[in-house]
Motif scaffolding. Structure first.
Motif, PDB file in Angstrom:
ATOM      1  N   UNK A   1      37.833  31.936  41.761  1.00  0.00           N
ATOM      2  CA  UNK A   1      38.927  31.169  41.158  1.00  0.00           C
ATOM      3  C   UNK A   1      39.083  29.783  41.766  1.00  0.00           C
ATOM      4  N   UNK A   2      38.271  29.456  42.742  1.00  0.00           N
ATOM      5  CA  UNK A   2      38.346  28.129  43.346  1.00  0.00           C
ATOM      6  C   UNK A   2      39.716  27.838  43.915  1.00  0.00           C
TER       7      UNK A   2
ATOM      8  N   UNK B   1      46.855  35.796  39.605  1.00  0.00           N
ATOM      9  CA  UNK B   1      47.845  36.876  39.541  1.00  0.00           C
ATOM     10  C   UNK B   1      47.258  38.145  40.147  1.00  0.00           C
ATOM     11  N   UNK B   2      48.097  38.908  40.839  1.00  0.00           N
ATOM     12  CA  UNK B   2      47.633  40.122  41.508  1.00  0.00           C
ATOM     13  C   UNK B   2      46.938  41.069  40.535  1.00  0.00           C
TER      14      UNK B   2
ATOM     15  N   UNK C   1      47.922  31.972  46.657  1.00  0.00           N
ATOM     16  CA  UNK C   1      48.492  30.822  45.953  1.00  0.00           C
ATOM     17  C   UNK C   1      47.438  29.719  45.830  1.00  0.00           C
ATOM     18  N   UNK C   2      47.469  29.021  44.720  1.00  0.00           N
ATOM     19  CA  UNK C   2      46.509  27.941  44.514  1.00  0.00           C
ATOM     20  C   UNK C   2      46.873  26.703  45.320  1.00  0.00           C
ATOM     21  N   UNK C   3      45.984  25.736  45.321  1.00  0.00           N
ATOM     22  CA  UNK C   3      46.250  24.481  46.021  1.00  0.00           C
ATOM     23  C   UNK C   3      44.959  23.819  46.454  1.00  0.00           C
ATOM     24  N   UNK C   4      45.040  22.539  46.721  1.00  0.00           N
ATOM     25  CA  UNK C   4      43.852  21.796  47.136  1.00  0.00           C
ATOM     26  C   UNK C   4      43.275  22.384  48.419  1.00  0.00           C
ATOM     27  N   UNK C   5      41.996  22.638  48.404  1.00  0.00           N
ATOM     28  CA  UNK C   5      41.303  23.153  49.589  1.00  0.00           C
ATOM     29  C   UNK C   5      41.342  24.647  49.756  1.00  0.00           C
ATOM     30  N   UNK C   6      42.157  25.345  48.957  1.00  0.00           N
ATOM     31  CA  UNK C   6      42.263  26.802  49.121  1.00  0.00           C
ATOM     32  C   UNK C   6      40.961  27.487  48.722  1.00  0.00           C
TER      33      UNK C   6
ATOM     34  N   UNK D   1      41.256  48.062  46.962  1.00  0.00           N
ATOM     35  CA  UNK D   1      41.441  46.672  46.513  1.00  0.00           C
ATOM     36  C   UNK D   1      42.846  46.181  46.836  1.00  0.00           C
ATOM     37  N   UNK D   2      43.824  47.052  46.749  1.00  0.00           N
ATOM     38  CA  UNK D   2      45.199  46.637  47.067  1.00  0.00           C
ATOM     39  C   UNK D   2      45.330  46.285  48.552  1.00  0.00           C
ATOM     40  N   UNK D   3      44.639  47.022  49.412  1.00  0.00           N
ATOM     41  CA  UNK D   3      44.672  46.678  50.833  1.00  0.00           C
ATOM     42  C   UNK D   3      43.994  45.338  51.074  1.00  0.00           C
ATOM     43  N   UNK D   4      42.860  45.125  50.398  1.00  0.00           N
ATOM     44  CA  UNK D   4      42.190  43.824  50.501  1.00  0.00           C
ATOM     45  C   UNK D   4      43.099  42.706  50.000  1.00  0.00           C
ATOM     46  N   UNK D   5      43.850  42.993  48.949  1.00  0.00           N
ATOM     47  CA  UNK D   5      44.801  42.017  48.408  1.00  0.00           C
ATOM     48  C   UNK D   5      45.876  41.683  49.442  1.00  0.00           C
ATOM     49  N   UNK D   6      46.364  42.724  50.150  1.00  0.00           N
ATOM     50  CA  UNK D   6      47.371  42.490  51.193  1.00  0.00           C
ATOM     51  C   UNK D   6      46.808  41.617  52.306  1.00  0.00           C
ATOM     52  N   UNK D   7      45.551  41.831  52.661  1.00  0.00           N
ATOM     53  CA  UNK D   7      44.918  41.003  53.691  1.00  0.00           C
ATOM     54  C   UNK D   7      44.778  39.559  53.216  1.00  0.00           C
ATOM     55  N   UNK D   8      44.363  39.383  51.960  1.00  0.00           N
ATOM     56  CA  UNK D   8      44.231  38.019  51.419  1.00  0.00           C
ATOM     57  C   UNK D   8      45.589  37.324  51.368  1.00  0.00           C
ATOM     58  N   UNK D   9      46.621  38.058  51.010  1.00  0.00           N
ATOM     59  CA  UNK D   9      47.970  37.469  50.977  1.00  0.00           C
ATOM     60  C   UNK D   9      48.398  37.068  52.386  1.00  0.00           C
ATOM     61  N   UNK D  10      48.109  37.933  53.357  1.00  0.00           N
ATOM     62  CA  UNK D  10      48.447  37.630  54.752  1.00  0.00           C
ATOM     63  C   UNK D  10      47.757  36.355  55.214  1.00  0.00           C
TER      64      UNK D  10
END
Length: 642
Positions: A539-540, A545-546, A591-596, A577-586
């Motif tokens: 997604x660059x 969305x979750x 959230x999107x943004x320049x450089x993310x 996948x939900x645990x991986x999602x929690x790690x990515x959120x942490x």
């Protein structure tokens, strides 16, 4: 018909537990806790304050809070409890229930002088029958168990509430008066020295291992023991594990994206019918109890208060639960067959299990039913039982029988394996730490601690990567445990050679060590994490969305499994996948943004490297599973999946 028979048995059991007349269905007076609360000055002030804060008439708030108290209030009626226990025995007819009698004897002595808060691991709906029946048959004080309001079915709910089952709602963020009623009700239970039981996970595990703790009930319990004159509670971790479970296949379907079956009468009848087939044993064990008030005082002395203190206590309970959970033969056999991913003879299973059994002995981990993991008859019986339930397929048309995991049964086998995985994680991380040292370049610049310091840093990095998946002790405790694992892994060499250990020596020690576990234990989780990280990087810089990310991970994960870009289909699971999602959120990557996009790609690269190293351990162990590790996607690659 079977369905009619099941309905009749359930209804007859429920009716047998009910009082003789309709007028007796509800107690003549509210339960003691409700009566005490309604006359409690502190509670009256809290209701008045709530009315003021919400700018509502006090009479309106009183009406609401009384309704909630009536909804959650439970009582203990001897006749009802006896009928309920008989129905529980019928539901448990698929199992022989084994209880650690020495532990229960010590716990009963504690029960005579303390209020017990029994925090249990939740693997099945049967837990709610195993635990109360085990306690009541040993003449413990009545126990009040918290359960989800979704289980408050007509008739059955009426009976259950008279056996101490407290039905509570799960989503209460928008109902402040409900939370006030529940908090006050629990405080009154503690004041009245009642025994209470609840699932520390909040709901059933979908993977077999302990889920992250939920803090709601525990928060109210910690509030209740605050103050010089507050009563104390002894927190008691209680583990229940099963050789096999009928409901695992339904839970694995949910892990693949299927909708959860709603709990209603039809669900209850289907659940009851499932128990006709024998499934082996259920094992109830008790962890080390501790004083909740003393633990809160210790944390306060360390400067840990409020929500952080509740989190620390929840982790304490989870650690003790894991330590109390015994190793089952089913789990060890599942571990062996998942690792091989091919048909094995009994001798080949025994050959795989033997070093595991030696390791379990060395670590003094309990084995369920005191089973001998090296015994041929014990292993063969487990294979036959797993084949009978459809988890394994058996072929005996050749020179000797062989067993393999059945088609579409990898998640089921993984559920059983995961009941034991907590005792293997630190060993697996120790292997990766040693591998890191072995891969150092001869002219690499080393930190002050030498080559082993590089290994320690790798172990800490893996701990951080997996901290949403497993319960690790504090950093100091983790280092102590890792030193123990390294001594078992390579003997005293790791301590004697210190910072002078060379990459060649580390490689020699790693190759000669037994057993090798990183590929068996960590690969399913890291593979799942890599799938989600890859889809996130796709997604660059754009927000994601979750639900869309989870759906994309499921779809692409299925493709990768077919391409052998992940080792096993067990990694393609919504729970992982939900645990991986929690790690990515942490990590702030959702959230999107320049450089993310660059940070997301770095996350994916970190996981590719972790998967590569785990696969190296597999190669050292002679693992026959061949995996094509996904390469980093070029920046100019078209993103067709979007």
């Amino acid at each position: 018909m079977p369905t009619v028979t099941a309905v009749r048995r359930i209804r007859e059991g429920a009716k047998a537990a009910l009082p003789r007349s309709v007028g007796e269905r509800l107690p003549a007076a509210p339960p003691q806790e409700v009566t005490d609360l309604l006359h409690d000055k502190r509670f009256q002030r809290a209701v008045a304050d709530a009315a003021t804060e919400q700018e509502r008439p006090e009479e309106e708030v009183w009406s609401e809070v009384k309704g909630y108290l009536h909804e959650m209030a439970a009582a203990h009626d001897d006749r009802t409890a006896q009928g309920w226990a008989r129905m529980g025995d019928w539901f448990l007819r698929a199992y022989d229930v084994l209880v650690d009698e020495d532990d229960m004897h010590e716990l009963r002595r504690l029960d005579r002088s303390h209020s017990l808060a029994l925090a249990f691991s939740h693997r099945s709906y049967l837990d709610g029958m195993v635990i109360p029946n085990a306690l009541s048959s040993r003449r413990f004080s009545p126990t009040y168990t918290f359960g989800g309001a979704n289980l408050n079915l007509p008739l059955i709910g009426t009976v259950a509430s008279r056996t101490g089952l407290i039905f509570i709602r799960r989503a209460t963020q928008e109902i402040p008066v409900y939370r006030l009623a529940l908090r006050s009700y629990i405080r009154q239970m503690v004041t009245n020295k009642r025994n209470m039981a609840w699932s520390i996970e909040g709901g059933r595990t979908r993977t077999g291992k302990l889920r992250p703790p939920v803090h709601g009930i525990l928060k109210y319990l910690t509030d209740s023991v605050e103050g010089d004159d507050a009563p104390d509670v002894q927190v008691v971790p209680v583990s229940v594990v099963y050789d096999q479970l009928h409901e695992v296949s339904l839970m694995t379907e949910e892990s693949r994206g299927a909708s959860k079956t709603p709990e209603d009468w039809r669900w209850l009848v289907r659940f009851a019918r499932l128990q006709r087939q024998r499934m082996g044993r259920a094992y109830l064990t008790v962890g080390e109890p501790f004083s909740l008030r003393e633990r809160m005082d210790e944390l306060a002395a360390e400067g840990v208060t409020g929500h952080q203190a509740v989190e620390r206590v929840a982790l304490d309970i989870s650690h003790r639960l894991n330590r109390a959970t015994p190793v089952t033969v089913t789990a060890i056999v599942s571990l062996a067959l998942l690792g091989a991913d091919r048909a094995l003879t009994v001798d080949e299973v025994l050959e795989t299990v033997a070093p595991l059994a030696a390791y379990i002995d060395a670590r003094h981990w309990p084995v369920a039913g005191a089973a001998d993991l090296r015994d041929r008859a014990t292993i063969r019986r487990a294979l036959a039982e797993l084949a009978r339930s459809g988890v394994l397929t058996a072929y005996d048309g050749g020179t000797e029988p062989v067993w393999k995991i059945g088609d579409d049964q990898h998640l089921v086998a993984a559920f059983y394996r995961n009941t034991v995985i907590h005792i293997l994680v630190e060993r697996a991380i120790g292997e990766l730490a040693l591998l890191t040292v072995s891969e150092l370049e001869p002219d690499a610049e080393l930190p002050a601690g030498g080559a082993l310091q590089v290994g320690w840093e790798e172990a800490k990095r893996m701990r951080d990567l997996l901290k949403f998946e497993f319960f690790f002790p504090s950093r100091a405790g983790f280092e102590d445990d890792l030193r123990t694992e390294l001594r078992l892994l390579v003997g005293e060499d790791a301590q004697e050679e210190g910072g002078d250990m060379t990459p060649d020596r580390a490689r020699e020690l790693l190759v000669n060590a037994r057993p090798h576990l990183a590929h068996l234990v960590l690969r399913p989780f890291l593979d799942a994490y890599l799938v989600l990280a890859d889809r996130l990087a796709d997604h660059g810089d754009s927000p994601v969305a979750d639900d869309d990310l989870l759906a994309d991970s499921l779809a692409v994960g299925q493709q990768w499994a077919l391409q052998r870009r992940v080792a096993s289909a067990e990694s393609i699971s919504l729970e992982l996948f939900r645990t991986a999602l929690a790690l990515a959120r942490h990590k702030g990557l959702l959230d999107g943004g320049d450089g993310i996009g660059s940070a997301r790609e770095a996350f994916a690269a970190e996981l590719r490297e972790a998967v590569r190293r785990v696969n190296v351990i597999g190669e050292i162990a002679g693992d026959p599973v061949q995996v094509v590790v996904p390469e980093a996607r070029p920046a100019t690659e078209p993103q067709e999946s979007r």
